[in-house]
Design a protein around this motif. Structure first.
Motif, PDB file in Angstrom:
ATOM      1  N   TYR A  36       0.857  -1.189   0.000  1.00 10.50           N
ATOM      2  CA  TYR A  36       0.000   0.000   0.000  1.00 10.50           C
ATOM      3  C   TYR A  36       0.895   1.241   0.000  1.00 10.50           C
ATOM      4  O   TYR A  36       1.743   1.395   0.874  1.00 10.50           O
ATOM      5  CB  TYR A  36      -0.897   0.024   1.235  1.00 10.50           C
ATOM      6  CG  TYR A  36      -1.724  -1.219   1.408  1.00 10.50           C
ATOM      7  CD1 TYR A  36      -3.020  -1.311   0.903  1.00 10.50           C
ATOM      8  CD2 TYR A  36      -1.201  -2.319   2.093  1.00 10.50           C
ATOM      9  CE1 TYR A  36      -3.774  -2.465   1.064  1.00 10.50           C
ATOM     10  CE2 TYR A  36      -1.955  -3.477   2.260  1.00 10.50           C
ATOM     11  CZ  TYR A  36      -3.234  -3.539   1.743  1.00 10.50           C
ATOM     12  OH  TYR A  36      -3.968  -4.693   1.907  1.00 10.50           O
ATOM     13  N   LEU A  37       0.685   2.120  -0.967  1.00 14.96           N
ATOM     14  CA  LEU A  37       1.489   3.329  -1.091  1.00 14.96           C
ATOM     15  C   LEU A  37       0.646   4.565  -0.804  1.00 14.96           C
ATOM     16  O   LEU A  37      -0.340   4.819  -1.491  1.00 14.96           O
ATOM     17  CB  LEU A  37       2.072   3.443  -2.504  1.00 14.96           C
ATOM     18  CG  LEU A  37       2.917   2.262  -3.004  1.00 14.96           C
ATOM     19  CD1 LEU A  37       3.380   2.534  -4.437  1.00 14.96           C
ATOM     20  CD2 LEU A  37       4.102   2.005  -2.096  1.00 14.96           C
ATOM     21  N   ASP A  38       1.035   5.310   0.220  1.00 10.78           N
ATOM     22  CA  ASP A  38       0.461   6.635   0.435  1.00 10.78           C
ATOM     23  C   ASP A  38       1.197   7.572  -0.510  1.00 10.78           C
ATOM     24  O   ASP A  38       2.359   7.911  -0.283  1.00 10.78           O
ATOM     25  CB  ASP A  38       0.663   7.063   1.895  1.00 10.78           C
ATOM     26  CG  ASP A  38       0.106   8.440   2.183  1.00 10.78           C
ATOM     27  OD1 ASP A  38      -0.365   9.112   1.231  1.00 10.78           O
ATOM     28  OD2 ASP A  38       0.140   8.858   3.350  1.00 10.78           O
ATOM     29  N   MET A  39       0.544   7.969  -1.601  1.00 12.98           N
ATOM     30  CA  MET A  39       1.223   8.719  -2.651  1.00 12.98           C
ATOM     31  C   MET A  39       1.683  10.105  -2.197  1.00 12.98           C
ATOM     32  O   MET A  39       2.509  10.733  -2.861  1.00 12.98           O
ATOM     33  CB  MET A  39       0.323   8.823  -3.885  1.00 12.98           C
ATOM     34  CG  MET A  39       0.057   7.476  -4.557  1.00 12.98           C
ATOM     35  SD  MET A  39       1.554   6.694  -5.223  1.00 12.98           S
ATOM     36  CE  MET A  39       1.874   7.740  -6.641  1.00 12.98           C
ATOM     37  N   ASN A  40       1.161  10.592  -1.051  1.00  9.90           N
ATOM     38  CA  ASN A  40       1.717  11.816  -0.474  1.00  9.90           C
ATOM     39  C   ASN A  40       3.221  11.661  -0.282  1.00  9.90           C
ATOM     40  O   ASN A  40       3.995  12.590  -0.504  1.00  9.90           O
ATOM     41  CB  ASN A  40       1.083  12.111   0.894  1.00  9.90           C
ATOM     42  CG  ASN A  40      -0.303  12.683   0.790  1.00  9.90           C
ATOM     43  OD1 ASN A  40      -0.760  13.015  -0.294  1.00  9.90           O
ATOM     44  ND2 ASN A  40      -0.987  12.779   1.909  1.00  9.90           N
ATOM     45  N   ILE A 173      -8.016  -1.872   3.973  1.00  9.34           N
ATOM     46  CA  ILE A 173      -7.651  -3.130   4.644  1.00  9.34           C
ATOM     47  C   ILE A 173      -8.810  -3.641   5.474  1.00  9.34           C
ATOM     48  O   ILE A 173      -9.136  -4.834   5.471  1.00  9.34           O
ATOM     49  CB  ILE A 173      -6.396  -2.923   5.518  1.00  9.34           C
ATOM     50  CG1 ILE A 173      -5.185  -2.619   4.633  1.00  9.34           C
ATOM     51  CG2 ILE A 173      -6.124  -4.152   6.375  1.00  9.34           C
ATOM     52  CD1 ILE A 173      -3.927  -2.268   5.404  1.00  9.34           C
ATOM     53  N   CYS A 174      -9.474  -2.731   6.187  1.00 10.44           N
ATOM     54  CA  CYS A 174     -10.619  -3.125   7.012  1.00 10.44           C
ATOM     55  C   CYS A 174     -11.741  -3.683   6.150  1.00 10.44           C
ATOM     56  O   CYS A 174     -12.399  -4.666   6.536  1.00 10.44           O
ATOM     57  CB  CYS A 174     -11.121  -1.936   7.824  1.00 10.44           C
ATOM     58  SG  CYS A 174      -9.962  -1.386   9.079  1.00 10.44           S
ATOM     59  N   LEU A 175     -11.982  -3.068   5.004  1.00  2.39           N
ATOM     60  CA  LEU A 175     -13.022  -3.552   4.102  1.00  2.39           C
ATOM     61  C   LEU A 175     -12.717  -4.981   3.670  1.00  2.39           C
ATOM     62  O   LEU A 175     -13.608  -5.845   3.672  1.00  2.39           O
ATOM     63  CB  LEU A 175     -13.102  -2.641   2.872  1.00  2.39           C
ATOM     64  CG  LEU A 175     -14.069  -3.086   1.768  1.00  2.39           C
ATOM     65  CD1 LEU A 175     -15.508  -3.038   2.261  1.00  2.39           C
ATOM     66  CD2 LEU A 175     -13.903  -2.226   0.522  1.00  2.39           C
ATOM     67  N   GLN A 176     -11.458  -5.244   3.323  1.00  2.00           N
ATOM     68  CA  GLN A 176     -11.083  -6.588   2.899  1.00  2.00           C
ATOM     69  C   GLN A 176     -11.227  -7.602   4.025  1.00  2.00           C
ATOM     70  O   GLN A 176     -11.678  -8.725   3.826  1.00  2.00           O
ATOM     71  CB  GLN A 176      -9.627  -6.582   2.392  1.00  2.00           C
ATOM     72  CG  GLN A 176      -9.395  -5.721   1.172  1.00  2.00           C
ATOM     73  CD  GLN A 176     -10.320  -6.101   0.017  1.00  2.00           C
ATOM     74  OE1 GLN A 176     -10.290  -7.222  -0.455  1.00  2.00           O
ATOM     75  NE2 GLN A 176     -11.147  -5.156  -0.401  1.00  2.00           N
ATOM     76  N   ARG A 177     -10.840  -7.197   5.239  1.00  2.00           N
ATOM     77  CA  ARG A 177     -10.905  -8.119   6.385  1.00  2.00           C
ATOM     78  C   ARG A 177     -12.329  -8.561   6.674  1.00  2.00           C
ATOM     79  O   ARG A 177     -12.560  -9.642   7.211  1.00  2.00           O
ATOM     80  CB  ARG A 177     -10.328  -7.429   7.634  1.00  2.00           C
ATOM     81  CG  ARG A 177      -8.829  -7.259   7.613  1.00  2.00           C
ATOM     82  CD  ARG A 177      -8.366  -6.548   8.864  1.00  2.00           C
ATOM     83  NE  ARG A 177      -8.775  -7.282  10.047  1.00  2.00           N
ATOM     84  CZ  ARG A 177      -7.922  -7.833  10.905  1.00  2.00           C
ATOM     85  NH1 ARG A 177      -6.644  -7.742  10.712  1.00  2.00           N
ATOM     86  NH2 ARG A 177      -8.362  -8.476  11.965  1.00  2.00           N
TER      87      ARG A 177
END
Length: 212
Positions: A36-40, A173-177
């Protein structure tokens, strides 16, 4: 704990750089499922470079970003998912102002003004297209990318609301879990420059319980 990452370097033969095969096992002896990349944490350093001149064209800025993502991908080598939380433009602009970054004159640069990194600007529109091009290029040329799924979450999308990039990642991540059949042994790797990255990552299991 803090552990230094092992980075493989590409071999150079007679001046030709031989790309690394990212489909091979991770040299750090750990295999990651999702990156997961935070593009900021990618776009901002590419406008505020320390090891090269600041970009003066869109193409230079995009190439810097692509090189940055390549380096992270080679280090982590995710096997299932690459998630990009696209920049929170207003926040990035505020960081520019706090840093007091010197901007090149308008006539010398396409990116002379930090306002190019705001919603609806040509820069942000072209960035989206450039990232699609970059992904397709890697899919066609790097065996480590062939089985990867991609997700790009932009600040203008509303699925998870107007959150900073890192919080969009945690929400995903929470949605996937909470989906049926989710593998609880999935190995996640989060990248970003926010100070709360470590604590949010460590508390992800509790965060997900609270978010249900």
């Amino acid at each position: 704990m803090i552990v230094d990452a092992i980075e493989e370097e590409p071999v150079v033969i007679e001046g030709v750089k031989i790309p690394l095969d990212t489909s091979k096992p991770n040299p750090n002896n750990i295999e990651y499922d999702n990156l997961y990349l935070d593009m900021n944490g990618i776009i901002y350093p590419c406008f505020h470079t320390e090891d090269r001149p600041s970009p003066t064209t869109f193409d230079e800025a995009f190439q810097c970003m692509f090189d940055y993502i390549d380096r992270l991908f080679v280090m982590v080598r995710p096997r299932k998912l690459l998630y990009m939380a696209i920049v929170e433009e207003e926040r990035l602009l505020a960081e520019f102002e706090r840093e007091g970054r010197n901007l090149p004159p308008k006539q010398e640069s396409q990116v002379f003004d930090s306002n190019v990194i705001t919603p609806g600007t040509q820069f942000m529109i072209v960035l989206s297209i450039a990232l699609q091009y970059y992904i397709h290029l890697r899919l066609n040329n790097d065996p480590g990318w062939k089985n990867i799924k991609f997700w790009a979450q932009g600040s203008r999308l509303t699925r998870f609301g107007p959150k900073p990039g890192l919080h969009k990642i945690i929400s995903y991540i929470c949605l996937q879990r909470n989906l049926p059949g989710y593998d609880p042994n999935t190995c996640h790797c989060l990248y970003g420059l926010d100070a709360d990255l470590i604590m949010l990552a460590l508390a992800t299991h509790e965060y997900c319980r609270a978010a249900r």
